[in-house]
Write a protein that holds these residues in place. Structure first.
Motif, PDB file in Angstrom:
ATOM      1  N   ILE A   1      42.654  30.619  33.954  1.00 53.76           N
ATOM      2  CA  ILE A   1      44.001  31.032  35.080  1.00 53.76           C
ATOM      3  C   ILE A   1      43.957  32.504  35.426  1.00 53.76           C
ATOM      4  CG2 ILE A   1      46.401  31.633  34.943  1.00 53.76           C
ATOM      5  CD1 ILE A   1      46.795  29.342  32.969  1.00 53.76           C
ATOM      6  N   ALA A   2      43.458  33.429  34.460  1.00 57.45           N
ATOM      7  CA  ALA A   2      43.149  34.997  34.798  1.00 57.45           C
ATOM      8  C   ALA A   2      42.255  35.135  35.776  1.00 57.45           C
ATOM      9  CB  ALA A   2      42.693  35.642  33.449  1.00 57.45           C
ATOM     10  N   ILE A   3      41.057  34.143  35.787  1.00 57.87           N
ATOM     11  CA  ILE A   3      39.941  34.157  36.848  1.00 57.87           C
ATOM     12  C   ILE A   3      40.523  33.838  38.075  1.00 57.87           C
ATOM     13  CG2 ILE A   3      37.633  33.399  37.525  1.00 57.87           C
ATOM     14  CD1 ILE A   3      37.539  35.342  35.251  1.00 57.87           C
ATOM     15  N   ILE A   4      41.268  32.800  38.217  1.00 62.69           N
ATOM     16  CA  ILE A   4      41.739  32.454  39.435  1.00 62.69           C
ATOM     17  C   ILE A   4      42.753  33.546  40.075  1.00 62.69           C
ATOM     18  CG2 ILE A   4      43.310  30.726  40.690  1.00 62.69           C
ATOM     19  CD1 ILE A   4      42.282  28.632  38.576  1.00 62.69           C
ATOM     20  N   MET A   5      43.581  34.076  39.118  1.00 63.78           N
ATOM     21  CA  MET A   5      44.448  35.315  39.455  1.00 63.78           C
ATOM     22  C   MET A   5      43.710  36.242  40.097  1.00 63.78           C
ATOM     23  SD  MET A   5      47.296  35.166  36.612  1.00 63.78           S
ATOM     24  CE  MET A   5      48.096  36.601  37.298  1.00 63.78           C
ATOM     25  N   LEU A   6      42.586  36.621  39.205  1.00 63.46           N
ATOM     26  CA  LEU A   6      41.739  37.660  39.749  1.00 63.46           C
ATOM     27  C   LEU A   6      41.042  37.387  41.224  1.00 63.46           C
ATOM     28  CD1 LEU A   6      39.742  40.302  39.472  1.00 63.46           C
ATOM     29  CD2 LEU A   6      38.115  38.742  38.430  1.00 63.46           C
ATOM     30  N   LEU A   7      40.631  36.159  41.513  1.00 67.97           N
ATOM     31  CA  LEU A   7      40.080  35.593  42.798  1.00 67.97           C
ATOM     32  C   LEU A   7      41.089  35.963  43.829  1.00 67.97           C
ATOM     33  CD1 LEU A   7      37.595  33.079  41.730  1.00 67.97           C
ATOM     34  CD2 LEU A   7      37.094  35.216  42.064  1.00 67.97           C
ATOM     35  N   THR A   8      42.422  35.371  43.560  1.00 70.06           N
ATOM     36  CA  THR A   8      43.155  35.222  44.579  1.00 70.06           C
ATOM     37  C   THR A   8      43.766  36.879  45.049  1.00 70.06           C
ATOM     38  OG1 THR A   8      44.906  35.388  42.963  1.00 70.06           O
ATOM     39  CG2 THR A   8      44.205  33.271  44.010  1.00 70.06           C
ATOM     40  N   VAL A   9      43.763  37.855  43.986  1.00 68.22           N
ATOM     41  CA  VAL A   9      43.980  39.161  44.406  1.00 68.22           C
ATOM     42  C   VAL A   9      42.938  39.665  45.095  1.00 68.22           C
ATOM     43  CG1 VAL A   9      44.131  41.617  43.405  1.00 68.22           C
ATOM     44  CG2 VAL A   9      45.572  39.390  42.524  1.00 68.22           C
ATOM     45  N   ALA A  10      41.427  39.501  44.750  1.00 71.41           N
ATOM     46  CA  ALA A  10      40.500  39.882  45.445  1.00 71.41           C
ATOM     47  C   ALA A  10      40.202  39.435  46.776  1.00 71.41           C
ATOM     48  CB  ALA A  10      38.905  39.366  44.628  1.00 71.41           C
ATOM     49  N   ILE A  11      40.988  38.129  47.129  1.00 71.18           N
ATOM     50  CA  ILE A  11      40.908  37.856  48.508  1.00 71.18           C
ATOM     51  C   ILE A  11      41.650  38.828  49.457  1.00 71.18           C
ATOM     52  CG2 ILE A  11      41.912  36.079  50.210  1.00 71.18           C
ATOM     53  CD1 ILE A  11      41.239  34.023  47.759  1.00 71.18           C
ATOM     54  N   PHE A  12      42.658  39.570  48.909  1.00 72.00           N
ATOM     55  CA  PHE A  12      43.360  40.302  49.682  1.00 72.00           C
ATOM     56  C   PHE A  12      42.840  41.789  49.937  1.00 72.00           C
ATOM     57  CE2 PHE A  12      46.683  37.047  49.468  1.00 72.00           C
ATOM     58  CZ  PHE A  12      47.133  37.316  50.634  1.00 72.00           C
ATOM     59  N   ILE A  13      42.277  42.244  48.132  1.00 71.57           N
ATOM     60  CA  ILE A  13      42.053  43.585  48.378  1.00 71.57           C
ATOM     61  C   ILE A  13      40.563  43.932  48.727  1.00 71.57           C
ATOM     62  CG2 ILE A  13      41.636  45.377  46.358  1.00 71.57           C
ATOM     63  CD1 ILE A  13      44.445  44.669  46.872  1.00 71.57           C
ATOM     64  N   VAL A  14      39.576  42.938  48.673  1.00 69.66           N
ATOM     65  CA  VAL A  14      38.139  43.240  49.028  1.00 69.66           C
ATOM     66  C   VAL A  14      38.166  43.544  50.509  1.00 69.66           C
ATOM     67  CG1 VAL A  14      35.895  42.405  48.896  1.00 69.66           C
ATOM     68  CG2 VAL A  14      37.300  42.328  47.101  1.00 69.66           C
TER      69      VAL A  14
END
Length: 321
Positions: A297-310
């Motif tokens: 779950i933590a990795i999925i949350m990280l990836l969803t945030v990265a979609i916006f931030i990166v």
């Protein structure tokens, strides 16, 4: 020959100059920054790597089990009714939260930009919620929107009795896997609390942007026959686009990883109508001892945030160059 010698000498001089650039001050700078880089490497990127490794293991008991499980934990999550509900809630919470923060922030900024009397008082009132933590905000709004206390005591006099965050109704729903996909009515209560706290940030950003627009630009548009509405829509709003992008990125980052506000205010809610991945991860990992699932779950949350931030960081970097 003289030309070759001069070129060789100049190249050697360039190499000497390049070597001379590293002074003792540079080495001291590297020395002072090294602990920060080391801590960042271990406690940020190291733990991210460790979380990713655990998410691919079978460690779902108190006893560590690091045997390789592949994508089994991720497949389980996307087939899980609760996680599907979490994704639904996060989607609608993010859309409503960002939309309202931008609209209300722009509206308040335009009003304060009129240089009204008592502007500083109103500005401080709007900024005050930002001084509170999400936990405090959640507790306050949990009481205010409680069906038996707070605002409902006043609304009962008019025969109105909303259930707020206890409502399990799904608006315009259709079936998605095991989950009814639609807007949960209860999510509006959480959105109200989040918007109340973060609108001050949006207001500050837009007010600064409005004050940075030269008066000559506004006067030129008025001389060309633009009405105040046309001036706002065709001149001011386009100039505020960079601020809007920044607000969207920051608010999306907050909404996608939100935990404390919802946990303090509603928890997962009845039928998981206010549940989000952050709450699910906490309960899965620290209450259920399903460490691999929690890491996934933590990795999925990280990836969803990265979609916006990166993409935003890449664009900002290119703009600087």
């Amino acid at each position: 020959m003289e030309t070759v010698r001069s070129q060789t000498a100049s190249a050697a001089g360039v190499r000497v100059k390049k070597r001379a650039r590293l002074t003792s001050d540079h080495y001291m700078s590297f020395l002072f920054l090294a602990p920060s880089f080391l801590l960042l490497l271990v406690f940020v990127y190291g733990f991210i790597g460790w979380t990713g490794y655990v998410s691919l293991s079978n460690w779902n008991t108190l006893v560590p089990d690091f045997s390789f499980a592949g994508l089994q934990n991720y497949i389980y999550l996307f087939q899980d009714f609760r996680f599907q509900a979490d994704l639904r809630n996060t989607l609608f919470f993010t859309i409503l939260f960002i939309g309202l923060v931008i609209v209300i922030g722009v509206s308040l900024a335009v009003l304060l930009d009129q240089k009204l009397k008592g502007e500083s008082i109103f500005r401080n009132i709007f900024f005050f919620p930002m001084a509170l933590s999400f936990v405090v905000t959640g507790v306050i709004w949990q009481w205010l929107l409680n069906p038996s206390t707070g605002i409902n005591l006043f609304l009962k006099t008019f025969g109105i009795q909303p259930k707020w965050y206890t409502d399990t109704t799904i608006l315009a729903g259709f079936q998605w896997g095991k989950t009814e996909f639609g807007i949960p009515v209860a999510i509006f209560a959480v959105v109200i609390a989040a918007v109340w706290q973060m609108t001050g940030f949006s207001l500050a950003m837009y007010l600064a942007g409005l004050r940075a627009i030269p008066d000559e630009v506004r006067e030129a548009a008025r001389m060309d026959g633009a009405t105040e509405f046309q001036l706002f829509r065709k001149v001011i709003l386009p100039l505020l686009k960079p601020i809007t992008v920044s607000v969207i990125i920051i608010m999306a980052h907050i909404s996608l990883k939100i935990f404390d506000l919802i946990y303090a205010m509603t928890g997962s809610g009845a039928n998981f109508v206010t549940d989000v991945p952050g709450v699910y991860m906490f309960e899965t990992t620290f209450r259920g001892n399903y460490y691999a699932n929690g890491a996934a779950i933590a990795i999925i949350m990280l990836l969803t945030v990265a979609i916006f931030i990166v993409p935003y960081l890449i664009q900002s970097r290119r703009g600087e160059v």
